[in-house]
Write a protein that holds these residues in place. Structure first.
Motif, mmCIF file in Angstrom:
data_model
loop_
_atom_site.group_PDB
_atom_site.id
_atom_site.type_symbol
_atom_site.label_atom_id
_atom_site.label_comp_id
_atom_site.label_asym_id
_atom_site.label_seq_id
_atom_site.Cartn_x
_atom_site.Cartn_y
_atom_site.Cartn_z
ATOM 1 N N LEU A 16 6.620 14.939 3.645
ATOM 2 C CA LEU A 16 5.270 14.735 4.145
ATOM 3 C C LEU A 16 5.148 13.327 4.707
ATOM 4 O O LEU A 16 5.298 12.345 3.968
ATOM 5 N N LEU A 43 -2.621 11.201 1.334
ATOM 6 C CA LEU A 43 -2.124 12.340 0.560
ATOM 7 C C LEU A 43 -2.887 12.483 -0.750
ATOM 8 O O LEU A 43 -3.176 13.588 -1.203
ATOM 9 N N TYR A 66 -5.271 19.610 0.494
ATOM 10 C CA TYR A 66 -4.589 20.729 1.153
ATOM 11 C C TYR A 66 -3.194 20.961 0.586
ATOM 12 O O TYR A 66 -2.836 22.088 0.205
ATOM 13 N N TYR A 67 -2.368 19.924 0.548
ATOM 14 C CA TYR A 67 -0.981 20.127 0.133
ATOM 15 C C TYR A 67 -0.839 20.382 -1.363
ATOM 16 O O TYR A 67 0.139 20.980 -1.794
ATOM 17 N N HIS A 68 -1.792 19.967 -2.145
ATOM 18 C CA HIS A 68 -1.763 20.327 -3.565
ATOM 19 C C HIS A 68 -1.936 21.842 -3.717
ATOM 20 O O HIS A 68 -1.224 22.495 -4.494
ATOM 21 N N PHE A 100 -1.324 24.053 -1.310
ATOM 22 C CA PHE A 100 -0.151 24.657 -0.675
ATOM 23 C C PHE A 100 1.016 24.722 -1.657
ATOM 24 O O PHE A 100 1.703 25.747 -1.771
ATOM 25 N N LEU A 101 1.250 23.639 -2.382
ATOM 26 C CA LEU A 101 2.358 23.603 -3.342
ATOM 27 C C LEU A 101 2.144 24.577 -4.497
ATOM 28 O O LEU A 101 3.103 25.161 -5.003
ATOM 29 N N VAL A 134 9.658 17.225 -3.159
ATOM 30 C CA VAL A 134 8.706 16.664 -2.201
ATOM 31 C C VAL A 134 8.991 15.177 -2.028
ATOM 32 O O VAL A 134 9.120 14.439 -3.013
ATOM 33 N N VAL A 153 6.559 20.682 8.503
ATOM 34 C CA VAL A 153 5.111 20.724 8.711
ATOM 35 C C VAL A 153 4.715 19.706 9.776
ATOM 36 O O VAL A 153 5.475 18.796 10.096
ATOM 37 N N GLY A 189 0.854 29.032 1.173
ATOM 38 C CA GLY A 189 2.007 28.575 0.407
ATOM 39 C C GLY A 189 2.871 29.729 -0.068
ATOM 40 O O GLY A 189 4.108 29.651 -0.038
#
Length: 278
Positions: A12, A19, A24-26, A28-29, A45, A73, A242
């Protein structure tokens, strides 16, 4: 014989502050690991601050055999990372528009189409002069959202005002202030964090949301729901994205042909930050 553990890498390119602010990415993961963990695949990551560091990470991972595949991404048109991971013989999955993937398996959301839906929603409330606080313009999804908003606004005879943000609260606040100087009645933000900054910028300008200004966030989250007023948002099922990415990863690791996986349709969740013009 027990199969050796497998690992997929995700790099990322984000400032750590951004972050930390952005959920969003939390989400997604969470979806990614829900599918990969039972399959015996872990996720590595790495957060970096620029593209050179991202490329160096892929090269190091390949040389050290740290990962069995990667998820790419925030791609742009003709993105160099696609050819790079192919040359490193790293199976890869793209999260983004298929036009950026150059034949790699892809998990795709219709950013342009959803942006048009957001404009249609605001037009239905009587708005004719709207703003768009974007994410970084080098990202294909930023370009697609902007083109979707612009096309729909032009088709409806609406004025679209644009300012560049960076997904952070501070960057969104600066961009919001630029747009507010041009007297919009509504603003669409490319993520929830910047939409929150729009509330702050509106208060600084002596405006009340939604009486004087309507706000729509891209990406729904708990932050949108807890804001005062609660933020209307273009809601995506990020955890499902995800899960689809994990399915695509497992297929890529198995050497299966590349596919395009369509993410679930997004939809507007209407809350208190949007209001019909009187």
């Amino acid at each position: 014989m027990t199969q050796a553990p497998r690992r997929v890498g995700l790099v990322l390119e984000r400032a750590s502050q951004v972050l930390g602010e952005e959920p969003y990415y939390h989400e997604f993961l969470e979806g990614l690991e829900r599918v990969l963990t039972p399959a015996g695949v872990s996720v590595l990551v790495q957060v970096v601050t620029d593209r050179d560091a991202e490329i160096a990470t892929y090269e190091r991972w390949a040389a050290q055999r740290r990962v069995d595949g990667v998820i790419l991404v925030d791609l742009g048109p003709d993105d160099e990372r696609v050819a790079l991971v192919a040359g490193l013989e790293l199976p890869a999955v793209v999260i983004g528009d298929p036009s950026t993937a150059q034949g790699l398996p892809t998990v795709w959301t219709d950013d342009a189409g959803f942006a048009q839906e957001a404009v249609g929603f605001l037009a239905g409330l009587g708005h004719h002069r709207i703003g768009h606080v974007t994410g970084p313009p080098r990202f294909a999804h930023t370009q697609l959202r902007q083109s979707g908003l612009a096309a729909e606004a032009a088709a409806r005879g609406m004025t679209l005002l644009v300012a560049e943000g960076d997904y952070s609260f501070d960057g969104g606040r600066v961009a919001s202030t630029k747009i507010l100087a041009q007297k919009p009645t509504a603003i669409v933000f490319d993520n929830d964090v910047m939409a929150l900054s729009g509330l702050a910028a509106a208060a600084d300008a002596g405006l009340t949301v939604p009486a004087d200004l309507s706000i729509v966030a891209w990406d729904d989250s708990a932050q949108c729901q807890l804001a005062v007023p609660a933020l209307s948002a273009m809601s995506h099922d990020v955890e499902r994205i995800g899960e689809l990415a994990a399915t695509a990863v497992l297929a890529a690791l198995a050497g299966e042909p590349a596919e395009v996986y369509q993410a679930p349709s997004a939809h507007i969740v209407v809350r208190n930050s949007t209001h019909p013009l009187s």
